[in-house]
Design a protein around this motif. Structure first.
Motif, PDB file in Angstrom:
ATOM      1  N   THR A  40       0.880  -1.168   0.000  1.00 52.53           N
ATOM      2  CA  THR A  40       0.000   0.000   0.000  1.00 52.53           C
ATOM      3  C   THR A  40       0.916   1.216   0.000  1.00 52.53           C
ATOM      4  O   THR A  40       1.708   1.403   0.932  1.00 52.53           O
ATOM      5  CB  THR A  40      -0.896   0.027   1.252  1.00 52.53           C
ATOM      6  OG1 THR A  40      -1.733  -1.137   1.249  1.00 52.53           O
ATOM      7  CG2 THR A  40      -1.770   1.263   1.252  1.00 52.53           C
ATOM      8  N   THR A  41       0.836   2.011  -1.042  1.00 48.17           N
ATOM      9  CA  THR A  41       1.792   3.105  -1.177  1.00 48.17           C
ATOM     10  C   THR A  41       1.480   4.235  -0.202  1.00 48.17           C
ATOM     11  O   THR A  41       0.355   4.373   0.297  1.00 48.17           O
ATOM     12  CB  THR A  41       1.793   3.677  -2.607  1.00 48.17           C
ATOM     13  OG1 THR A  41       0.534   4.329  -2.845  1.00 48.17           O
ATOM     14  CG2 THR A  41       2.005   2.565  -3.637  1.00 48.17           C
ATOM     15  N   LYS A  42       2.482   5.067   0.021  1.00 46.72           N
ATOM     16  CA  LYS A  42       2.294   6.228   0.886  1.00 46.72           C
ATOM     17  C   LYS A  42       1.256   7.176   0.283  1.00 46.72           C
ATOM     18  O   LYS A  42       0.463   7.786   1.014  1.00 46.72           O
ATOM     19  CB  LYS A  42       3.620   6.939   1.086  1.00 46.72           C
ATOM     20  CG  LYS A  42       4.661   6.079   1.811  1.00 46.72           C
ATOM     21  CD  LYS A  42       6.029   6.746   1.833  1.00 46.72           C
ATOM     22  CE  LYS A  42       7.074   5.821   2.458  1.00 46.72           C
ATOM     23  NZ  LYS A  42       8.433   6.418   2.428  1.00 46.72           N
ATOM     24  N   ILE A  84       3.525  -5.527  10.075  1.00 50.83           N
ATOM     25  CA  ILE A  84       3.660  -4.463   9.070  1.00 50.83           C
ATOM     26  C   ILE A  84       5.131  -4.310   8.711  1.00 50.83           C
ATOM     27  O   ILE A  84       5.972  -4.115   9.585  1.00 50.83           O
ATOM     28  CB  ILE A  84       3.117  -3.119   9.590  1.00 50.83           C
ATOM     29  CG1 ILE A  84       1.628  -3.229   9.934  1.00 50.83           C
ATOM     30  CG2 ILE A  84       3.331  -2.019   8.551  1.00 50.83           C
ATOM     31  CD1 ILE A  84       1.048  -1.974  10.572  1.00 50.83           C
ATOM     32  N   SER A  85       5.411  -4.423   7.430  1.00 52.10           N
ATOM     33  CA  SER A  85       6.786  -4.223   6.959  1.00 52.10           C
ATOM     34  C   SER A  85       6.843  -3.017   6.043  1.00 52.10           C
ATOM     35  O   SER A  85       5.845  -2.641   5.427  1.00 52.10           O
ATOM     36  CB  SER A  85       7.308  -5.470   6.229  1.00 52.10           C
ATOM     37  OG  SER A  85       6.533  -5.741   5.078  1.00 52.10           O
ATOM     38  N   THR A  86       8.013  -2.409   5.977  1.00 48.90           N
ATOM     39  CA  THR A  86       8.212  -1.202   5.167  1.00 48.90           C
ATOM     40  C   THR A  86       8.851  -1.558   3.841  1.00 48.90           C
ATOM     41  O   THR A  86       9.754  -2.391   3.776  1.00 48.90           O
ATOM     42  CB  THR A  86       9.111  -0.202   5.919  1.00 48.90           C
ATOM     43  OG1 THR A  86       8.507   0.103   7.182  1.00 48.90           O
ATOM     44  CG2 THR A  86       9.274   1.086   5.125  1.00 48.90           C
ATOM     45  N   ARG A  87       8.370  -0.947   2.780  1.00 47.00           N
ATOM     46  CA  ARG A  87       8.943  -1.092   1.449  1.00 47.00           C
ATOM     47  C   ARG A  87       9.329   0.304   0.960  1.00 47.00           C
ATOM     48  O   ARG A  87       8.846   1.312   1.501  1.00 47.00           O
ATOM     49  CB  ARG A  87       7.930  -1.725   0.491  1.00 47.00           C
ATOM     50  CG  ARG A  87       7.530  -3.133   0.875  1.00 47.00           C
ATOM     51  CD  ARG A  87       8.650  -4.128   0.620  1.00 47.00           C
ATOM     52  NE  ARG A  87       8.197  -5.494   0.794  1.00 47.00           N
ATOM     53  CZ  ARG A  87       8.230  -6.163   1.932  1.00 47.00           C
ATOM     54  NH1 ARG A  87       8.667  -5.544   3.031  1.00 47.00           N
ATOM     55  NH2 ARG A  87       7.818  -7.404   2.017  1.00 47.00           N
ATOM     56  N   PRO A  88      10.164   0.395  -0.068  1.00 46.70           N
ATOM     57  CA  PRO A  88      10.558   1.729  -0.558  1.00 46.70           C
ATOM     58  C   PRO A  88       9.370   2.631  -0.902  1.00 46.70           C
ATOM     59  O   PRO A  88       9.421   3.843  -0.678  1.00 46.70           O
ATOM     60  CB  PRO A  88      11.393   1.400  -1.798  1.00 46.70           C
ATOM     61  CG  PRO A  88      11.964   0.049  -1.512  1.00 46.70           C
ATOM     62  CD  PRO A  88      10.883  -0.686  -0.769  1.00 46.70           C
ATOM     63  N   LEU A  93       0.898  -5.078   5.012  1.00 47.10           N
ATOM     64  CA  LEU A  93       0.352  -5.771   6.171  1.00 47.10           C
ATOM     65  C   LEU A  93       0.342  -7.264   5.867  1.00 47.10           C
ATOM     66  O   LEU A  93      -0.245  -7.696   4.873  1.00 47.10           O
ATOM     67  CB  LEU A  93      -1.070  -5.293   6.469  1.00 47.10           C
ATOM     68  CG  LEU A  93      -1.767  -6.012   7.624  1.00 47.10           C
ATOM     69  CD1 LEU A  93      -1.124  -5.634   8.953  1.00 47.10           C
ATOM     70  CD2 LEU A  93      -3.254  -5.691   7.662  1.00 47.10           C
ATOM     71  N   HIS A  94       0.991  -8.041   6.718  1.00 45.85           N
ATOM     72  CA  HIS A  94       1.068  -9.490   6.544  1.00 45.85           C
ATOM     73  C   HIS A  94       0.083 -10.164   7.502  1.00 45.85           C
ATOM     74  O   HIS A  94       0.172  -9.978   8.711  1.00 45.85           O
ATOM     75  CB  HIS A  94       2.485  -9.984   6.842  1.00 45.85           C
ATOM     76  CG  HIS A  94       3.546  -9.298   6.046  1.00 45.85           C
ATOM     77  ND1 HIS A  94       3.857  -9.656   4.750  1.00 45.85           N
ATOM     78  CD2 HIS A  94       4.367  -8.252   6.365  1.00 45.85           C
ATOM     79  CE1 HIS A  94       4.823  -8.871   4.300  1.00 45.85           C
ATOM     80  NE2 HIS A  94       5.149  -8.010   5.253  1.00 45.85           N
ATOM     81  N   LEU A  95      -0.831 -10.941   6.949  1.00 42.33           N
ATOM     82  CA  LEU A  95      -1.759 -11.674   7.809  1.00 42.33           C
ATOM     83  C   LEU A  95      -1.052 -12.828   8.509  1.00 42.33           C
ATOM     84  O   LEU A  95      -1.283 -13.080   9.689  1.00 42.33           O
ATOM     85  CB  LEU A  95      -2.951 -12.179   6.987  1.00 42.33           C
ATOM     86  CG  LEU A  95      -3.885 -11.097   6.442  1.00 42.33           C
ATOM     87  CD1 LEU A  95      -4.974 -11.708   5.575  1.00 42.33           C
ATOM     88  CD2 LEU A  95      -4.507 -10.277   7.567  1.00 42.33           C
TER      89      LEU A  95
END
Length: 257
Positions: A40-42, A84-88, A93-95
């Protein structure tokens, strides 16, 4: 852990319920849930939170919300803080095995349709009733404003009405006429423009040997639709009316069993 989005947003774990008190936090988590397993982008988050007029420091605010959400999820049972992990470009959100009421609802409706098609009406009704129990009220307590969340709220309400129709079909197939008539009377009062409820009520009244009442239901639908929308009843409703007028024997045929 279990995420529940079909109503006021909450996370449950065992017998304990965890809720967010800040609307922006709720919208952030809900947006991430809609894209669970995907980035999900910023920009998407900013749009859901502030529409077309985000504040100057929107990116910083989103970062703060995500930090707070991670803490919230840890308190709710995400002991390793990996939900919740961060991407560039955003966040995921990981179930990871967590339950999710939206997925459960969709599976129950699929199962119910499968049972219905196979003539297993008791099993179908049970599935539809369980699905309806998952719908606890308006999504986010009616606070959804962004495009994705608003579309989801609209979808959830449409699915609820479809599921109600399916449960009525199952009850009708099981011959529960009195129960169905009472249920449909209430639904028509609540949703006077939904033509399928009139059609279902006409059918069950006819099968209950109340043909005159079934015809009155059609006339009521006709009056309401003309007054509110300037339209005539839809084709399926007109066909039901004609079939009742002619006592078409197809109406007496039970659904496949």
């Amino acid at each position: 852990m279990r995420y529940e989005l079909l109503g006021p947003l909450r996370v449950t774990n065992g017998g304990e319920t965890f809720s967010l008190s800040a609307p922006k936090m709720e919208m952030t988590l809900a947006t991430l849930l809609l894209g669970a397993g995907r980035v999900t982008t910023k920009d998407q988050l900013a749009t859901e939170l502030w529409g077309s007029c985000p504040p100057r420091r929107a990116s910083a605010a989103v970062h703060v919300y995500l930090s707070q959400l991670r803490k919230f999820l840890v308190s709710a049972g995400d002991s390793e803080g990996r939900a919740i992990s961060t991407r560039p470009s955003g966040y995921v959100l990981h179930l990871d095995g967590a339950a999710y009421d939206v997925a459960e609802f969709q599976e129950l409706v699929r199962d119910g349709r499968h049972h219905q098609d196979a003539g297993r009406h008791e099993a179908a009704l049970e599935a539809f009733e369980l699905a309806l129990l998952l719908l606890r009220g308006p999504v986010l307590d009616g606070l959804a404003e962004g495009p994705a969340l608003s579309a989801f709220a609209t979808w959830a309400e449409a699915e609820r009405l479809d599921c109600l129709e399916l449960s009525v079909e199952a009850r009708t197939a099981l011959g529960r006429h009195r129960e169905v008539i009472s249920l449909l009377d209430g639904l028509i009062a609540q949703y006077p423009l939904r033509e399928s409820f009139y059609r279902q009520l006409m059918l069950v009244l006819y099968r209950a040997e109340r043909q005159a009442e079934a015809l009155r239901v059609y006339r009521k639908a006709q009056r309401v639709l003309r007054a509110e929308l300037g339209l005539e009843p839809c084709r399926s409703l007109r066909r039901m009316h004609q079939a009742i007028l002619t006592s078409d024997r197809v109406l007496d045929l039970p659904l496949a069993s």
